[in-house]
Design a protein around this motif. Structure first.
Motif, short mmCIF file in Angstrom:
data_model
loop_
_atom_site.label_atom_id
_atom_site.label_comp_id
_atom_site.label_asym_id
_atom_site.label_seq_id
_atom_site.Cartn_x
_atom_site.Cartn_y
_atom_site.Cartn_z
N ILE A 113 2.22 10.83 -4.10
CA ILE A 113 0.95 11.49 -3.80
C ILE A 113 0.80 12.71 -4.70
O ILE A 113 1.65 13.60 -4.71
N ARG A 114 -0.28 12.76 -5.44
CA ARG A 114 -0.55 13.89 -6.32
C ARG A 114 -1.79 14.63 -5.83
O ARG A 114 -2.66 14.05 -5.18
N GLY A 115 -1.87 15.91 -6.16
CA GLY A 115 -3.09 16.66 -5.93
C GLY A 115 -3.27 17.24 -4.54
O GLY A 115 -4.26 17.91 -4.27
N LEU A 116 -2.32 17.01 -3.62
CA LEU A 116 -2.47 17.57 -2.28
C LEU A 116 -2.45 19.09 -2.32
O LEU A 116 -3.14 19.76 -1.54
N VAL A 117 -1.68 19.66 -3.23
CA VAL A 117 -1.58 21.11 -3.32
C VAL A 117 -2.91 21.75 -3.73
O VAL A 117 -3.10 22.96 -3.57
N ALA A 118 -3.85 20.96 -4.22
CA ALA A 118 -5.16 21.50 -4.58
C ALA A 118 -5.92 21.99 -3.34
O ALA A 118 -6.88 22.76 -3.46
N SER A 119 -5.48 21.56 -2.17
CA SER A 119 -6.15 21.95 -0.91
C SER A 119 -5.51 23.19 -0.28
O SER A 119 -5.86 23.54 0.85
N LYS A 120 -4.58 23.83 -0.95
CA LYS A 120 -3.91 25.01 -0.39
C LYS A 120 -4.88 26.09 0.12
O LYS A 120 -4.65 26.67 1.18
N PRO A 121 -5.95 26.39 -0.60
CA PRO A 121 -6.82 27.48 -0.13
C PRO A 121 -7.55 27.20 1.17
O PRO A 121 -7.93 28.13 1.87
N THR A 122 -7.75 25.93 1.54
CA THR A 122 -8.59 25.61 2.71
C THR A 122 -7.86 24.88 3.82
O THR A 122 -8.30 24.92 4.98
N GLU A 124 0.81 -1.22 0.00
CA GLU A 124 0.00 0.00 0.00
C GLU A 124 0.84 1.27 0.00
O GLU A 124 0.50 2.26 -0.65
N GLN A 125 1.92 1.25 0.76
CA GLN A 125 2.71 2.46 0.93
C GLN A 125 3.41 2.89 -0.36
O GLN A 125 3.95 4.00 -0.43
N LEU A 126 3.39 2.02 -1.38
CA LEU A 126 4.05 2.35 -2.65
C LEU A 126 3.06 2.71 -3.76
O LEU A 126 3.47 3.00 -4.88
N LEU A 127 1.78 2.70 -3.45
CA LEU A 127 0.76 2.96 -4.46
C LEU A 127 0.61 4.46 -4.71
O LEU A 127 0.55 5.26 -3.77
N PRO A 128 0.50 4.88 -5.97
CA PRO A 128 0.25 6.29 -6.28
C PRO A 128 -1.25 6.59 -6.17
O PRO A 128 -2.09 5.72 -6.45
N PHE A 129 -1.59 7.80 -5.76
CA PHE A 129 -3.00 8.19 -5.73
C PHE A 129 -3.10 9.71 -5.82
O PHE A 129 -2.12 10.44 -5.57
N ASP A 130 -4.28 10.18 -6.16
CA ASP A 130 -4.52 11.60 -6.41
C ASP A 130 -5.53 12.13 -5.40
O ASP A 130 -6.62 11.57 -5.24
N LEU A 131 -5.16 13.22 -4.70
CA LEU A 131 -6.03 13.82 -3.70
C LEU A 131 -6.75 15.06 -4.22
O LEU A 131 -7.41 15.77 -3.44
N SER A 132 -6.65 15.34 -5.49
CA SER A 132 -7.28 16.55 -6.04
C SER A 132 -8.80 16.45 -6.04
O SER A 132 -9.49 17.45 -6.25
N ILE A 133 -9.35 15.24 -5.80
CA ILE A 133 -10.81 15.10 -5.73
C ILE A 133 -11.36 15.70 -4.44
O ILE A 133 -12.57 15.88 -4.30
N PHE A 134 -10.48 16.02 -3.49
CA PHE A 134 -10.90 16.64 -2.23
C PHE A 134 -10.78 18.15 -2.38
O PHE A 134 -9.67 18.68 -2.53
N LYS A 135 -11.89 18.85 -2.32
CA LYS A 135 -11.91 20.28 -2.62
C LYS A 135 -12.08 21.17 -1.39
O LYS A 135 -11.87 22.38 -1.47
N SER A 136 -12.40 20.59 -0.24
CA SER A 136 -12.74 21.43 0.93
C SER A 136 -12.01 21.02 2.20
O SER A 136 -12.47 21.30 3.31
#
Length: 567
Positions: A225-234, A199-211
């Protein structure tokens, strides 16, 4: 259906087939791409599955190998049944190539290990409980494998409800993740369940979390891990543990794409290939228990951080913290710090500082942290009591921890440390233990003796000898008598009687013989107290006036506190 399966009987190492009270146990090995896992079932489980498929999907009833009664435990029958059951499962998977029926998917544990089965199970869960979870405002826990499955499902571009069951529509997941505020992603160490999936080696995208307001990530690979920066505003609170090798992997993963970058809003100096938005809402960051060796310049992107935890890493130097103007609490415990030079220029208005478990020997870099309230220096290499003086003058310091340092094993360790804080000794809690009245009495005596030594040192200073000699040349060497001098010098340099917080009056009466026979008398004990006499002090303690050898101080104080004082 990309999965394939095989069935074999579970056998013990030496005794052959494992026989249970209700029949033979079979291990089914399923392969889906590079992922493999195993499932255990008895023949009765196969029979139940077959009956449901016959009723729901109208498959041929004769497809399942029959149950034998005579010789059912013989090796030949077991081996034949293994082959027949494997053919049975392969036939079922070929019959339903796109989406397996629910009963078959659950029988083969697709909802644990296979992409479509995982997303379908998650969608159904959120369809039934999603609104309740969002309304309660609780932390939603999800695994890296589930996020990987959702990410892969979205990338495939297939219909969001391939099974035809509205409850398993991927849209339920996307609706939930858009509104979720508190997320926890926890991987596992080693293979997941009965599979070979790491599990610890699996890629995933967190950009689906908007809030998101809070996210906790552990036992994942931050580089995947991709998409974590999409949560910068909140995002206000972030914790990434057991996952990163550098701060940049978490705070600015896109930095590797640019030669030079600067945070948005900063004054640009020199050529810049990218301006990167800051984490404008982030106030608390936990990057503990990682493999971080440097506090790099990615901290420029978190200007509003108040709480920073970098404990249990491999940080060597306290760098770049001067960019964090709002920093209040810092945990750098259990790193590899060996120097605190210039710490006050980097930590500003810090209130809590944890430096336990480092390689520190000197504390001089802390002497200007005037707003510091809590300081943990336990488990370091501090040997000299003089080092404590660097923090003894800090006006706001209330809690100090020094346990498990070399100096913590010296006699009277606590009182000697407390004495470094002067008049504030009663306000300091040392090693999570409140200072006692007895300790404060000892501290007051030690302070008075130290002051007397300082006066003696001044009077013995060659630079002052001439002026002192001329002023006191007519005075003979005076020894204390049964009654104190009628008048004592009022020089500001001489110690005055001290009143402790408990109301105990603790004084030192000294007579220092000067080289030419002159003497200097300092304020002494209450009138009428002679050498060897005792007096009862407030608080129930006794005091006694004791003589000393020529050239040293006579003194009086609380008996039993130091060896000079008689019992």
């Amino acid at each position: 259906m990309p999965a394939r399966s095989s069935a074999r009987a579970m056998e013990e190492a030496k005794r052959g087939p494992l026989l249970l009270s209700k029949g033979q146990v079979y291990i089914i090995q399923i392969t889906d791409g590079s992922h493999e896992w195993t499932v255990k079932h008895r023949y009765s489980d196969f029979h139940d599955l077959h009956e449901k498929l016959v009723a729901e999907k109208k498959i041929d009833r004769s497809l399942l190998p029959p149950k034998k009664i005579i010789g059912k435990n013989s090796r030949s029958l077991v081996e034949k049944r293994e082959k027949d059951l494997e053919i049975y499962l392969q036939t079922l998977l070929a019959t339903f190539p796109d989406v397996a029926p629910r009963v078959l998917a659950q029988f083969l544990h697709f909802h644990f290990y296979e992409i479509n089965g995982i997303t379908a199970a998650l969608a159904e869960e959120l369809f039934e409980k999603g609104e309740q979870l969002l309304g309660a405002g609780e932390v939603f826990a999800i695994g890296p494998l589930q996020l990987y499955a959702v990410t892969e499902q979205l990338q495939q571009g297939k219909p969001t409800c391939a099974s035809g069951d509205a409850k398993t529509d991927l849209g339920h997941i996307l609706d939930f993740t858009c509104r979720l505020k508190y997320l926890k992603v926890s991987g596992t160490e080693g293979p997941f369940g009965t599979s070979n999936i790491q599990e610890q080696l699996l890629p995933f995208d967190l950009s689906i979390f908007k809030s998101l307001h809070q996210v906790e990530i552990s036992h994942c690979d931050a580089r995947r891990i991709r998409g974590l920066v999409a949560s910068k505003p909140t995002l206000a609170t972030m914790s990434v543990r057991f996952s990163a090798t550098s701060m940049k992997e978490v705070l600015v993963p896109e930095a590797s794409e640019f030669d030079e970058w600067e945070p948005a809003g900063a004054a640009l100096e020199g050529p810049v290939t990218a301006v990167i938005p800051t984490w404008q809402a982030l106030t608390a960051l936990d990057l503990s228990h990682n493999s971080i060796s440097e506090i790099d310049d990615s901290v420029k992107l978190i200007p509003k951080i108040e709480f920073l935890d970098l404990s249990h890493n491999g940080v060597l130097v306290m760098n770049n913290l001067q960019h964090l103007y709002n920093l209040v609490h810092v945990d750098l415990s259990y790193n590899k710090l060996s120097s605190l030079e210039g710490a006050h220029t980097k930590l500003g208005n810090i209130k809590t500082l944890n430096l336990a478990g480092n390689l520190l020997r000197h504390l001089s870099g802390l002497h200007k942290l005037y707003s510091l309230v809590n300081l943990d220096l336990s488990d370091n290499r501090i040997e000299q009591m003089e080092e404590v003086r660097s923090i003894g003058s800090l006006p706001c310091l209330e809690h100090v921890a020094l346990l498990n340092n070399p100096l913590s094993i010296i006699p009277d360790y606590r009182t000697k440390v407390l004495a470094q804080f002067g008049e504030r000794a009663s306000e300091v809690c040392l090693d999570n233990t409140v200072t006692t009245e007895k300790e404060l009495d000892t501290v007051e005596v030690l302070k008075a003796i130290q002051k007397a030594k300082e006066v003696k040192s001044k009077l013995s200073n060659p630079e002052k000898k001439v002026s002192e000699d001329s002023r006191l040349s007519a005075a003979p060497c005076v020894r204390p008598s049964s009654s104190p001098p009628s008048a004592a010098p009022t020089s500001a340099s001489l110690p005055q009687p001290i009143l402790s917080n408990q109301g105990n009056r603790v004084c030192v009466y000294v007579c220092v013989c000067l080289p030419d026979g002159a003497a200097q008398a300092l304020p002494g004990p209450p009138a009428g107290l002679g050498l060897g006499e005792r007096v009862r002090m407030q608080g129930g303690h006794g005091a006694v006036c004791t003589p000393a050898p020529p050239g040293e101080a006579h003194g009086w104080g609380v008996p039993g506190l130091i060896s000079q004082f008689a019992q």
